[in-house]
Scaffold this motif. Structure first.
Motif, PDB file in Angstrom:
ATOM      1  N   GLU A   1      65.385  94.554 -20.244  1.00 19.34           N
ATOM      2  CA  GLU A   1      65.226  93.286 -20.944  1.00 19.34           C
ATOM      3  C   GLU A   1      64.896  92.147 -19.987  1.00 19.34           C
ATOM      4  OE1 GLU A   1      67.718  95.335 -21.244  1.00 19.34           O
ATOM      5  OE2 GLU A   1      67.707  96.056 -23.326  1.00 19.34           O
ATOM      6  N   LYS A   2      65.585  92.132 -18.824  1.00 20.95           N
ATOM      7  CA  LYS A   2      65.333  91.072 -17.847  1.00 20.95           C
ATOM      8  C   LYS A   2      63.914  91.184 -17.284  1.00 20.95           C
ATOM      9  CE  LYS A   2      67.083  87.694 -15.324  1.00 20.95           C
ATOM     10  NZ  LYS A   2      67.598  86.441 -15.913  1.00 20.95           N
ATOM     11  N   SER A   3      63.477  92.391 -17.011  1.00 18.44           N
ATOM     12  CA  SER A   3      62.132  92.592 -16.469  1.00 18.44           C
ATOM     13  C   SER A   3      61.064  92.173 -17.481  1.00 18.44           C
ATOM     14  CB  SER A   3      61.946  94.056 -16.080  1.00 18.44           C
ATOM     15  OG  SER A   3      60.639  94.301 -15.623  1.00 18.44           O
ATOM     16  N   ILE A   4      61.244  92.568 -18.731  1.00 13.93           N
ATOM     17  CA  ILE A   4      60.252  92.219 -19.761  1.00 13.93           C
ATOM     18  C   ILE A   4      60.239  90.712 -19.998  1.00 13.93           C
ATOM     19  CG2 ILE A   4      59.710  92.479 -22.211  1.00 13.93           C
ATOM     20  CD1 ILE A   4      60.650  95.357 -22.008  1.00 13.93           C
ATOM     21  N   ALA A   5      61.411  90.075 -19.949  1.00 10.86           N
ATOM     22  CA  ALA A   5      61.469  88.624 -20.140  1.00 10.86           C
ATOM     23  C   ALA A   5      60.681  87.892 -19.057  1.00 10.86           C
ATOM     24  CB  ALA A   5      62.920  88.162 -20.148  1.00 10.86           C
ATOM     25  N   LEU A   6      60.803  88.342 -17.799  1.00 11.49           N
ATOM     26  CA  LEU A   6      60.034  87.720 -16.715  1.00 11.49           C
ATOM     27  C   LEU A   6      58.539  87.942 -16.906  1.00 11.49           C
ATOM     28  CD1 LEU A   6      62.065  88.410 -13.437  1.00 11.49           C
ATOM     29  CD2 LEU A   6      61.482  86.200 -14.423  1.00 11.49           C
ATOM     30  N   SER A   7      58.160  89.159 -17.300  1.00  8.37           N
ATOM     31  CA  SER A   7      56.740  89.443 -17.505  1.00  8.37           C
ATOM     32  C   SER A   7      56.170  88.617 -18.654  1.00  8.37           C
ATOM     33  CB  SER A   7      56.547  90.941 -17.763  1.00  8.37           C
ATOM     34  OG  SER A   7      56.996  91.711 -16.668  1.00  8.37           O
ATOM     35  N   LYS A   8      56.925  88.459 -19.731  1.00 11.12           N
ATOM     36  CA  LYS A   8      56.458  87.635 -20.843  1.00 11.12           C
ATOM     37  C   LYS A   8      56.356  86.174 -20.438  1.00 11.12           C
ATOM     38  CE  LYS A   8      59.496  88.933 -23.919  1.00 11.12           C
ATOM     39  NZ  LYS A   8      60.188  89.101 -25.227  1.00 11.12           N
ATOM     40  N   GLN A   9      57.272  85.722 -19.581  1.00 10.78           N
ATOM     41  CA  GLN A   9      57.243  84.332 -19.132  1.00 10.78           C
ATOM     42  C   GLN A   9      55.965  84.016 -18.372  1.00 10.78           C
ATOM     43  OE1 GLN A   9      60.659  83.236 -16.743  1.00 10.78           O
ATOM     44  NE2 GLN A   9      59.497  81.671 -15.659  1.00 10.78           N
ATOM     45  N   ASP A  10      55.509  84.954 -17.544  1.00 12.41           N
ATOM     46  CA  ASP A  10      54.293  84.747 -16.760  1.00 12.41           C
ATOM     47  C   ASP A  10      53.056  85.355 -17.417  1.00 12.41           C
ATOM     48  OD1 ASP A  10      55.609  83.399 -14.670  1.00 12.41           O
ATOM     49  OD2 ASP A  10      56.290  85.305 -13.829  1.00 12.41           O
ATOM     50  N   LYS A  11      53.197  85.826 -18.652  1.00 19.79           N
ATOM     51  CA  LYS A  11      52.091  86.419 -19.414  1.00 19.79           C
ATOM     52  C   LYS A  11      51.512  87.646 -18.719  1.00 19.79           C
ATOM     53  CE  LYS A  11      50.831  82.087 -21.717  1.00 19.79           C
ATOM     54  NZ  LYS A  11      49.738  81.142 -22.030  1.00 19.79           N
ATOM     55  N   LEU A  12      52.373  88.378 -18.047  1.00 16.78           N
ATOM     56  CA  LEU A  12      51.968  89.647 -17.428  1.00 16.78           C
ATOM     57  C   LEU A  12      52.257  90.760 -18.431  1.00 16.78           C
ATOM     58  CD1 LEU A  12      53.405  89.032 -13.852  1.00 16.78           C
ATOM     59  CD2 LEU A  12      51.035  88.784 -14.594  1.00 16.78           C
ATOM     60  N   TYR A  13      51.447  90.803 -19.486  1.00 17.81           N
ATOM     61  CA  TYR A  13      51.732  91.679 -20.610  1.00 17.81           C
ATOM     62  C   TYR A  13      51.570  93.154 -20.245  1.00 17.81           C
ATOM     63  CZ  TYR A  13      51.535  87.327 -23.247  1.00 17.81           C
ATOM     64  OH  TYR A  13      51.775  86.063 -23.702  1.00 17.81           O
ATOM     65  N   LYS A  14      50.672  93.454 -19.326  1.00 16.89           N
ATOM     66  CA  LYS A  14      50.515  94.847 -18.904  1.00 16.89           C
ATOM     67  C   LYS A  14      51.806  95.361 -18.261  1.00 16.89           C
ATOM     68  CE  LYS A  14      47.819  97.859 -15.875  1.00 16.89           C
ATOM     69  NZ  LYS A  14      46.730  97.927 -14.858  1.00 16.89           N
ATOM     70  N   ASP A  15      52.408  94.540 -17.401  1.00 19.04           N
ATOM     71  CA  ASP A  15      53.675  94.944 -16.779  1.00 19.04           C
ATOM     72  C   ASP A  15      54.762  95.107 -17.831  1.00 19.04           C
ATOM     73  OD1 ASP A  15      52.339  94.776 -14.429  1.00 19.04           O
ATOM     74  OD2 ASP A  15      53.278  92.917 -13.747  1.00 19.04           O
ATOM     75  N   ALA A  16      54.774  94.228 -18.819  1.00 19.59           N
ATOM     76  CA  ALA A  16      55.789  94.329 -19.879  1.00 19.59           C
ATOM     77  C   ALA A  16      55.629  95.625 -20.670  1.00 19.59           C
ATOM     78  CB  ALA A  16      55.685  93.119 -20.804  1.00 19.59           C
ATOM     79  N   ILE A  17      54.389  96.001 -20.984  1.00 19.96           N
ATOM     80  CA  ILE A  17      54.147  97.244 -21.723  1.00 19.96           C
ATOM     81  C   ILE A  17      54.570  98.450 -20.899  1.00 19.96           C
ATOM     82  CG2 ILE A  17      52.339  98.695 -22.719  1.00 19.96           C
ATOM     83  CD1 ILE A  17      50.846  96.135 -23.463  1.00 19.96           C
ATOM     84  N   GLU A  18      54.241  98.451 -19.600  1.00 22.21           N
ATOM     85  CA  GLU A  18      54.647  99.564 -18.732  1.00 22.21           C
ATOM     86  C   GLU A  18      56.164  99.672 -18.645  1.00 22.21           C
ATOM     87  OE1 GLU A  18      52.749  98.836 -15.035  1.00 22.21           O
ATOM     88  OE2 GLU A  18      50.747  99.458 -15.719  1.00 22.21           O
ATOM     89  N   THR A  19      56.841  98.532 -18.566  1.00 24.45           N
ATOM     90  CA  THR A  19      58.303  98.551 -18.503  1.00 24.45           C
ATOM     91  C   THR A  19      58.897  99.119 -19.779  1.00 24.45           C
ATOM     92  OG1 THR A  19      58.275  96.618 -17.042  1.00 24.45           O
ATOM     93  CG2 THR A  19      60.355  97.142 -18.121  1.00 24.45           C
ATOM     94  N   ALA A  20      58.364  98.710 -20.924  1.00 30.16           N
ATOM     95  CA  ALA A  20      58.857  99.227 -22.192  1.00 30.16           C
ATOM     96  C   ALA A  20      58.649 100.730 -22.302  1.00 30.16           C
ATOM     97  CB  ALA A  20      58.169  98.506 -23.349  1.00 30.16           C
ATOM     98  N   ALA A  21      57.491 101.221 -21.847  1.00 25.02           N
ATOM     99  CA  ALA A  21      57.230 102.662 -21.900  1.00 25.02           C
ATOM    100  C   ALA A  21      58.173 103.423 -20.973  1.00 25.02           C
ATOM    101  CB  ALA A  21      55.775 102.941 -21.538  1.00 25.02           C
ATOM    102  N   MET A  22      58.473 102.857 -19.794  1.00 22.52           N
ATOM    103  CA  MET A  22      59.371 103.521 -18.863  1.00 22.52           C
ATOM    104  C   MET A  22      60.814 103.520 -19.342  1.00 22.52           C
ATOM    105  SD  MET A  22      57.867 102.122 -15.212  1.00 22.52           S
ATOM    106  CE  MET A  22      59.244 102.847 -14.311  1.00 22.52           C
TER     107      MET A  22
END
Length: 360
Positions: A209-230
């Motif tokens: 959750e913390k990782s996805i929140a940071l990625s969403k904050q900086d609009k790094l959506y690819k990183d957020a998707i990879e984190t969710a899949a992992m």
């Protein structure tokens, strides 16, 4: 020996400029303790270091160079001496000497002493004096040992220098550090690259959750998707999928359907498609899901048919097998007459009669 030694003592008093040549040629045939005293009295420090070294007094040779470096110091010679000393404290005196006198050659000295010194102690010495940049290359060389003090010192240097590329490699390859504290520092950094490293650290430590929140904050959506899949967690995937629908990012919504195909419920996709008009974006997922289900059903049907055929063959084999074992002969009484009558009180089958009343 007496002749060469006396000549060396005389040269130290009257022709010191010729003494080095003399002892280099005849040192093996001289009384070295007497020659050492003569060099000390004449203040001939290079000659004294030479005598100490060839008399296997490496500790005294190193100390002589450190105390009188003006005329006796030579970098290559000192490296050869210091690696042979017996007193370990001389290592750290030599390091301090190089910091004060020859900082440009400090890394070379540390490379020669790497196998003999306590790396953690060296790092703490330089941290105390705020001199870590002097030994950066040394720290990078010994980081393969994956020691906590070294890793944290390297990370501090790289953050200070804003070298995000080397820092990314450091945190990925060497995990012996306080991950939570480092990520907490990086997520507040002004540069987006360091915040991205913080998100990767949270991901590596399963703080999805913390990782996805940071990625969403900086609009790094690819990183957020990879984190969710992992993460392999349905609730994390569902929350991120709804987030992309809420912000109207249909491309990321489609990317989620592909990256997290096995973690997304088909009923959720149908609901979101119907409520937000995403049929065109959801249709590839639905087609793929139906194709997989059709394939799995075909496999199950084939497996079921094979199992039924196997059971039928087994039943047919059992029906054709004789009850008493086919052609095997039963064991009967041998030739010689009828069997003898059973004794009194026993039944023909070999068992005693059971009582019928309550008496004895």
């Amino acid at each position: 020996m007496g002749l060469f030694t006396s000549l060396g003592v005389a040269l130290s008093k009257y022709h010191p400029e010729k003494l080095m040549e003399h002892i280099k040629i005849f040192w093996s045939r001289m009384n070295m303790p007497k020659m050492i005293r003569a060099c000390e009295e004449a203040n001939l420090w290079p000659e004294l270091v030479f005598c100490y070294y060839h008399y296997d007094e490496f500790d005294n040779a190193a100390l002589a160079v450190i105390e009188r470096p003006e005329n006796s110091w030579d970098h290559q010679q000192f490296k050869e001496i210091v690696v042979k000393v017996a007193n370990l404290e001389i290592y750290y005196r030599a390091i301090k000497f190089y910091v004060e006198q020859h900082p440009s050659l400090l890394t070379d000295l540390l490379a020669a002493l790497t196998a003999r010194i306590d790396v953690n102690r060296v790092v703490k010495i330089f941290q105390k004096n705020d001199d870590l940049p002097l030994i950066k290359s040394f720290l990078l060389n010994v980081q393969s040992q994956n020691k906590r003090v070294v890793n944290e010192a390297v990370n501090d240097l790289l953050i200070e220098e804003e070298d995000y590329k080397t820092l990314r490699d450091s945190v990925q390859n060497f995990d012996n550090y306080d991950a939570v504290a480092l990520a907490g520092r990086l997520e507040k950094h002004d540069l987006i690259f360091f915040r991205q490293i913080a998100a990767n650290i949270y991901r590596k430590n399963k703080r999805w959750e913390k990782s996805i929140a940071l990625s969403k904050q900086d609009k790094l959506y690819k990183d957020a998707i990879e984190t969710a899949a992992m993460s392999s967690k349905n609730d994390v995937v569902d929350d991120l999928l709804r987030y992309f629908v809420d912000i109207g990012h249909r491309e990321c919504y489609t990317g989620m359907l592909y990256a997290c195909n096995e973690l997304i419920r088909p009923d959720l996709v149908l609901e979101l498609s119907w409520r937000h008009g995403l049929n065109d974006f959801s249709m590839p997922y639905m087609i793929n899901m139906l194709a997989q289900q059709t394939k799995e059903l075909a496999l199950l049907k084939a497996d079921n048919e094979a199992r039924k055929n196997k059971e039928k063959e087994q039943e047919k084999t059992e029906d054709n097998t004789p009850i008493l074992g086919g052609g095997r002969l039963m064991i009967t009484a041998g030739p010689g007459g009828a069997p003898s009558p059973a004794p009194y009180g026993q039944q023909p089958n070999g068992f005693a009669p059971q009582p019928t009343g309550y008496g004895y």
